[in-house]
Design a protein around this motif. Sequence first.
Motif, PDB file in Angstrom:
ATOM      1  N   LEU A 151       7.987  -1.714   0.051  1.00 62.52           N
ATOM      2  CA  LEU A 151       9.156  -0.992  -0.456  1.00 62.52           C
ATOM      3  C   LEU A 151       8.822   0.426  -0.892  1.00 62.52           C
ATOM      4  N   GLY A 152       7.521   0.733  -0.961  1.00 65.76           N
ATOM      5  CA  GLY A 152       7.120   2.068  -1.402  1.00 65.76           C
ATOM      6  C   GLY A 152       7.376   2.275  -2.880  1.00 65.76           C
ATOM      7  N   GLU A 153       7.672   1.184  -3.598  1.00 67.82           N
ATOM      8  CA  GLU A 153       7.935   1.317  -5.038  1.00 67.82           C
ATOM      9  C   GLU A 153       6.624   1.271  -5.800  1.00 67.82           C
ATOM     10  N   ASP A 154       6.478   2.225  -6.729  1.00 66.00           N
ATOM     11  CA  ASP A 154       5.264   2.219  -7.525  1.00 66.00           C
ATOM     12  C   ASP A 154       5.335   1.109  -8.550  1.00 66.00           C
ATOM     13  N   PRO A 155       4.194   0.531  -8.845  1.00 65.80           N
ATOM     14  CA  PRO A 155       4.182  -0.545  -9.826  1.00 65.80           C
ATOM     15  C   PRO A 155       4.688  -0.079 -11.192  1.00 65.80           C
ATOM     16  N   ALA A 156       5.057  -1.024 -12.015  1.00 65.36           N
ATOM     17  CA  ALA A 156       5.538  -0.716 -13.362  1.00 65.36           C
ATOM     18  C   ALA A 156       4.534   0.183 -14.076  1.00 65.36           C
TER      19      ALA A 156
END
Lengths: 191, 583
Positions: free
Chosen positions: B320-325
């Motif tokens: 998703l290309g989302e950076d981790p928390a």
Amino acid sequence: MKETRSIMIVGVGGQGTLLASRILGGAVIRLGYDVKVSEVHGMSQRGGSVVTYVRYGDRVYSPIIDRGGADVILAFELLEAYRALPWLKPGGKILVNRQKMDPMPVITGAMQYPERIEEKLSAVADVTAIDALALAEEAGSIKAVNVVLIGLMAKQTDIPKEVWLDTIRTTVPPKFLDVNRKAFELGYAKA
Amino acid sequence: MKKLLLGNAAVAQGAYEAGVRFVSSYPGTPSTEITECMATYPEEEVFVEWAPNEKVAAEAAIGAAIAGGRAMTCCKHVGLNVMADPVFTDSYIGVGGGAVFVVADDPGMHSSQNEQDSRHYARAAKIPMLEPSDSAECLAFTKAAFDLSEEFDTPVFLRLSTRVSHSQSLVEIGGREDHPLKDYEKNIAKNVMMPAFAIKKHVIVEGRTQRLKTYAKTSPLNRAEDNGGKIGVITAGICYDYAKEALGDRVNYLKLGMVFPLPEELLRDFAGKCEKVYVIEELDPFLEDACRAAGIDVIGKQIFTLLGEYTPNGIRKAILGEDPAPSVAVEETIPGRPPVMCPGCPHRGTFYVLKKLGLTVSGDIGCYTLGAAAPLSSVDTTICMGASISAAHGMAKVRGKEFAHKLVSVIGDSTFIHSGITGLIDIVYNKGINTVIILDNSITGMTGHQDNPTTGLTIRKEPTRQIDLITLCRGVGIDRVTVADPFDVKEFEQVVRREIAADEPSVIIAQRPCALLKSVKYSGCASVDAEKCRRCGMCMKLGCPAISRDPGSGAIRIDRAQCNGCGLCQNVCPFGAIGKEGD
């Protein structure tokens, strides 16, 4: 419920972190939650860092907790709390035993045990630190450190006190029940 | 009734419910608890044993299955290497009663010497392999494995990984099913694998794999989850849980419970409904390669690593290309806390002496592998179970006598029985002069205290004939066998010096029980007499976690919470400055 709650238990092999995670796991299933507990056995028991994850909620998939994912870090030793810090969720809570145990690189003189860890943790997170070893001794056995810390953590969960005590009763050997019950109460009172 | 069970305990429960009658294994993390749990079921229903090694265990299980009973053997990934020989041929023989081979891989190498992907064995041996992702599936898939084994006349692999074996999740417990012993009939063409029969059996095996592929297409073990997304994920085992955690219902899943053989048609149908398909699997591109071979365009190891364990964050980022928390960073370097020998460990005395003498140490697999860690840093090589002796034989032959006189092998009692004895026979037979130190701590330590042929107890703690190591070594032709206590460091040093100098092979049995055994009763706690202590640091060379130096004053201090009063530090202090508290 609700979102999955993630509790990370860290310590040094031999401190009884596995029993703590089993008591926690045993307590949450009594409330009907889905739960996963992840442990690592073997090499890590030999005085190395030990990490256990407990996650519970309506439906839990991953048994592990990622960096930035722990609602609570329960640390049996100061350095291990510091090592686990990147796993804390923003706004999460650190519960730590003030005990210090030198790891081998410190014993051999290759590295130094970091100074003022409690202060550094408190600067970035909500921290409760106790001397669990002294409380365990007060309860009757230094081996009850893990149950003192379980008591400290109990208030961070929505699990009623009776459920905790009942779980401890069914998890520890009967001859150690009194010591462990007292240890739980001493930790609980510090929260 | 729902119970919170370890994956390993759930496999045992599944085997019990499936009517297993015979279980033979050698311990190996992360698989050990399966067989330990089996021994908690009634012995009238299931015979459970620790075998000397995985090959023996597998052969015993294969024999039990041929004789008509459902049978199982459990091992870690490297244990499968040891048992590979009978496993490959049992693929041809098939079964009578169902046979299940459980293999637990260790991605991330929490407790292993390599990170092999055991799925390759399924393909190489043409044996179907199931892979559960949580404890409930551990139970269900174990039962399914026994049924498949009998239906398709094949042994079946059940593949676990550390996170599946050692995670607890909820399981519905059932009762034992009735699977009577099957008839045993002599059947040479089926059970004797000589060329004439094996040639015919190979044809049957290839046909079986085709039939299993057809089965896999509609088997409930393989499950497509259509969430209406454009992205598809093909995955199995623990990676399914990580993917669900990371991606939720945003993607479609093809969760494979059977990772060999793979149903190409099912893979193609699933992929055809998605715009983009990812394969998420730890270690090797096993599923990915199969997809590509079937002409399916998938994304796998271009974006995922071949190394270690995966995490939900890593999957979220890759897909998703989302950076981790956001997480709190720690600025300073934190000292690591590697595993160490326990306080009171008998091996500590041995390695202290070996280091002092500056010997080359051919090591083995067990707690004593930690003899390679600072400050003892004594072990030179560790390869696999038993290799300490055979590798030292090769070293001695290639480098000559002078080298051999400064070389020892160290091997635990259980490991010696596992596969050290054959190396010792090699040395005797081929005129070696090596010295072998058997670290006899009266138990299989590393995996958490399992009995073995030298302890005199079975897995159910029943007394049995105890193998005598001295007689065993003498029996294969070792005339020089000495028993010594590694905590008596002066005497132990003399024994080692004497034996390595000899021009014939020798065995030293370093005898002292594991400090964690309940029968070991050390008492009190060591204490340092500040007046006598010259802070020379000799005691620090032991690498005992209970002994440290005050960073300010430089004084030696002993941690009361860790010290068990074993007394080794008292024996090495040159100034008599260490005593017992209260003495």
